[in-house]
Write a protein that holds these residues in place. Structure first.
Motif, PDB file in Angstrom:
ATOM      1  N   LEU A  57      -4.778   8.224   6.781  1.00  0.00           N
ATOM      2  CA  LEU A  57      -4.128   8.831   5.619  1.00  0.00           C
ATOM      3  C   LEU A  57      -2.625   8.592   5.608  1.00  0.00           C
ATOM      4  O   LEU A  57      -2.021   8.394   4.556  1.00  0.00           O
ATOM      5  N   GLU A  58      -2.023   8.606   6.787  1.00  0.00           N
ATOM      6  CA  GLU A  58      -0.580   8.367   6.872  1.00  0.00           C
ATOM      7  C   GLU A  58      -0.217   6.941   6.486  1.00  0.00           C
ATOM      8  O   GLU A  58       0.891   6.676   6.007  1.00  0.00           O
ATOM      9  N   SER A  59      -1.160   6.025   6.681  1.00  0.00           N
ATOM     10  CA  SER A  59      -0.871   4.618   6.426  1.00  0.00           C
ATOM     11  C   SER A  59      -1.147   4.191   4.981  1.00  0.00           C
ATOM     12  O   SER A  59      -0.758   3.100   4.561  1.00  0.00           O
ATOM     13  N   LEU A  60      -1.820   5.059   4.193  1.00  0.00           N
ATOM     14  CA  LEU A  60      -2.221   4.683   2.840  1.00  0.00           C
ATOM     15  C   LEU A  60      -1.094   4.902   1.836  1.00  0.00           C
ATOM     16  O   LEU A  60      -0.281   5.822   1.977  1.00  0.00           O
ATOM     17  N   ALA A  61      -1.100   4.073   0.806  1.00  0.00           N
ATOM     18  CA  ALA A  61      -0.182   4.270  -0.321  1.00  0.00           C
ATOM     19  C   ALA A  61      -0.624   5.503  -1.110  1.00  0.00           C
ATOM     20  O   ALA A  61      -1.797   5.905  -1.030  1.00  0.00           O
ATOM     21  N   PRO A  62       0.272   6.135  -1.887  1.00  0.00           N
ATOM     22  CA  PRO A  62      -0.058   7.378  -2.597  1.00  0.00           C
ATOM     23  C   PRO A  62      -1.337   7.306  -3.429  1.00  0.00           C
ATOM     24  O   PRO A  62      -2.170   8.216  -3.375  1.00  0.00           O
ATOM     25  N   GLY A  63      -1.529   6.240  -4.202  1.00  0.00           N
ATOM     26  CA  GLY A  63      -2.731   6.124  -5.021  1.00  0.00           C
ATOM     27  C   GLY A  63      -3.988   6.026  -4.188  1.00  0.00           C
ATOM     28  O   GLY A  63      -4.992   6.703  -4.464  1.00  0.00           O
ATOM     29  N   ALA A  64      -3.956   5.187  -3.161  1.00  0.00           N
ATOM     30  CA  ALA A  64      -5.113   5.025  -2.281  1.00  0.00           C
ATOM     31  C   ALA A  64      -5.392   6.304  -1.495  1.00  0.00           C
ATOM     32  O   ALA A  64      -6.560   6.652  -1.235  1.00  0.00           O
ATOM     33  N   LYS A  65      -4.326   7.013  -1.132  1.00  0.00           N
ATOM     34  CA  LYS A  65      -4.486   8.262  -0.387  1.00  0.00           C
ATOM     35  C   LYS A  65      -5.199   9.307  -1.245  1.00  0.00           C
ATOM     36  O   LYS A  65      -6.078  10.027  -0.756  1.00  0.00           O
ATOM     37  N   THR A  66      -4.856   9.367  -2.525  1.00  0.00           N
ATOM     38  CA  THR A  66      -5.507  10.313  -3.429  1.00  0.00           C
ATOM     39  C   THR A  66      -6.995  10.018  -3.552  1.00  0.00           C
ATOM     40  O   THR A  66      -7.831  10.931  -3.511  1.00  0.00           O
ATOM     41  N   PRO A 102     -17.352  22.759  -7.918  1.00  0.00           N
ATOM     42  CA  PRO A 102     -16.196  22.420  -8.767  1.00  0.00           C
ATOM     43  C   PRO A 102     -14.892  22.352  -7.980  1.00  0.00           C
ATOM     44  O   PRO A 102     -14.006  21.563  -8.330  1.00  0.00           O
ATOM     45  N   ALA A 103     -14.762  23.166  -6.931  1.00  0.00           N
ATOM     46  CA  ALA A 103     -13.543  23.116  -6.121  1.00  0.00           C
ATOM     47  C   ALA A 103     -13.370  21.744  -5.485  1.00  0.00           C
ATOM     48  O   ALA A 103     -12.264  21.192  -5.438  1.00  0.00           O
ATOM     49  N   ALA A 104     -14.482  21.176  -4.983  1.00  0.00           N
ATOM     50  CA  ALA A 104     -14.418  19.853  -4.363  1.00  0.00           C
ATOM     51  C   ALA A 104     -14.182  18.759  -5.402  1.00  0.00           C
ATOM     52  O   ALA A 104     -13.434  17.802  -5.156  1.00  0.00           O
ATOM     53  N   MET A 105     -14.803  18.900  -6.563  1.00  0.00           N
ATOM     54  CA  MET A 105     -14.635  17.879  -7.597  1.00  0.00           C
ATOM     55  C   MET A 105     -13.205  17.866  -8.142  1.00  0.00           C
ATOM     56  O   MET A 105     -12.656  16.801  -8.439  1.00  0.00           O
ATOM     57  N   LEU A 106     -12.596  19.049  -8.226  1.00  0.00           N
ATOM     58  CA  LEU A 106     -11.222  19.137  -8.708  1.00  0.00           C
ATOM     59  C   LEU A 106     -10.206  19.012  -7.575  1.00  0.00           C
ATOM     60  O   LEU A 106      -9.027  18.804  -7.823  1.00  0.00           O
ATOM     61  N   ARG A 107     -10.689  19.172  -6.336  1.00  0.00           N
ATOM     62  CA  ARG A 107      -9.813  19.231  -5.147  1.00  0.00           C
ATOM     63  C   ARG A 107      -8.685  20.238  -5.379  1.00  0.00           C
ATOM     64  O   ARG A 107      -7.516  19.944  -5.232  1.00  0.00           O
ATOM     65  N   TYR A 108      -9.134  21.457  -5.739  1.00  0.00           N
ATOM     66  CA  TYR A 108      -8.206  22.524  -6.096  1.00  0.00           C
ATOM     67  C   TYR A 108      -8.366  23.651  -5.074  1.00  0.00           C
ATOM     68  O   TYR A 108      -9.362  24.382  -5.073  1.00  0.00           O
ATOM     69  N   TYR A 109      -7.382  23.786  -4.212  1.00  0.00           N
ATOM     70  CA  TYR A 109      -7.494  24.694  -3.070  1.00  0.00           C
ATOM     71  C   TYR A 109      -7.717  26.157  -3.472  1.00  0.00           C
ATOM     72  O   TYR A 109      -8.549  26.842  -2.855  1.00  0.00           O
ATOM     73  N   PRO A 110      -7.015  26.715  -4.486  1.00  0.00           N
ATOM     74  CA  PRO A 110      -7.283  28.108  -4.860  1.00  0.00           C
ATOM     75  C   PRO A 110      -8.739  28.370  -5.235  1.00  0.00           C
ATOM     76  O   PRO A 110      -9.252  29.470  -5.017  1.00  0.00           O
TER      77      PRO A 110
END
Length: 345
Positions: free
Chosen positions: A91-100, A13-21
């Motif tokens: 990652l630095e070159s991607l737009a915010p949506g694509a980066k997500t 679930p941490a990976a699916m949510l990408r939730y660090y805590p």
């Protein structure tokens, strides 16, 4: 083992949510299971046979441990951090949506490895349950001595011994973690590319594995576990001084070689600290000693703080007092054992 499996399962679930805590919670649960496992397994292996060969038996455990530790960063690095330098640039070159979207894909890469780990831990747990391992039961004489010490409060005299052992494990695990976990950043500090630096931990673990193999082969045939502990601590001091004062990338070699110096510290502490104990005192001693693993959490933070006020190389001087304490511990513990034997004689 099942608690560790539950911690690994939390990575899904941490990976699916990408939730660090949630990742941190998973690691915390795995660490909790590991601590319970270590509390039981180290005194069990120490008492499961000739006390003079206890470090040899723990070294064999260490071979399995470090062999897996060498493979883990290589396998996970190949799965998760492949082409890491190019990935950072991407990652630095991607737009915010694509980066997500890209970060979500990367996070999902950890699901399968941790599902496999969960399954393996469960299989081992049920294998242990039905393996019918022998119980370690103290003799009637040992129980009588320990019961008498408990009744007369003489057992309290062991608290100082336990605290010395606790401190020895605290500094030992601290230097192990510093040598293994900081070497990657230390390589980057000296200009090593991330694609190379991400695997430097494997070199420290490989040198540690070599030390475990030699310990399993030569203790106590050629060297006692007490002498191995002492010489390893002295070698750690020498390698640390070379790492600090040899300039440039060459000093990275000595950080990796610290794994060899650290190999026999953990196996030899347990028979030293638990010598002559059984029953309630053995359980108490093991519980106190295992808390010394906290050194692996605290001392790297001290190293990080020192690296910020000086630099990554000079910060390794922190290891010197740690190894010096182990020298003191080995000499004082051996002397007390000799004095006790002479008194009984």
């Amino acid at each position: 083992l099942l608690i560790m499996a539950a911690g690994c399962l939390l990575f899904v679930p941490a990976a699916m949510l990408r939730y660090y805590p949630l990742f941190l919670l998973g690691l915390f649960v795995v660490g909790t299971g590991t601590t319970l496992l270590q509390t039981a397994v180290n005194p069990y292996i120490t008492k499961l046979g000739d006390p003079a060969r206890a470090a040899q038996r723990i070294s064999i455990m260490g071979i399995c441990n470090k062999f897996a530790g060498i493979l883990a960063p290589m396998i996970l690095g190949a799965i998760i951090l492949k082409n890491s330098d190019g990935l950072l640039a991407e990652l630095e070159s991607l737009a915010p949506g694509a980066k997500t979207i890209r970060l979500d894909e990367l996070a999902h890469d950890v699901i399968m490895p941790y599902m496999v780990l969960t399954l393996v831990l469960c299989v081992i747990a049920f294998g242990i349950k039905y393996a019918h391992l022998p119980e370690i039961t103290p003799s009637a004489d040992e129980l009588a001595v320990n019961e008498k010490e408990e009744l007369t409060n003489a057992g309290k005299s062991y608290n100082g011994v336990f605290m010395l052992g606790f401190t020895a494990i605290f500094v030992t695990v601290g230097v192990e973690v510093i040598a293994g976990d900081t070497i990657g950043n230390y390589g980057i500090y000296h200009g090593v590319r991330l694609d190379v630096a991400k695997s430097l931990t494997s070199y420290t673990l490989a040198s540690m594995l070599t030390g475990y193999v030699l310990g399993a082969l030569f203790i106590p045939k050629l060297i006692t576990q007490e002498k191995a502990f002492l010489y390893s601590s002295l070698l750690g001091i020498l390698l640390t001084l070379l790492a600090v004062f040899v300039p440039g990338e060459a000093s990275i070699i000595f950080i990796a070689l610290l794994g060899f110096a650290n190999a026999m510290l953990w196996p030899a502490i347990w028979p030293l600290a638990l010598r002559g104990l059984s029953g309630a005192l053995l359980n108490r001693g093991s519980a106190i000693l295992i808390m010394g693993i906290a050194g692996g959490a605290i001392l790297p933070l001290v190293y990080s703080w020192l690296s910020h006020i000086s630099n990554n190389q000079l910060a390794y001087l922190l290891l010197i007092p740690c190894y010096l304490f182990n020298v003191y511990y080995q000499i004082s513990r051996t002397k007390k054992t000799v004095d006790h034997s002479l008194t009984q004689f």
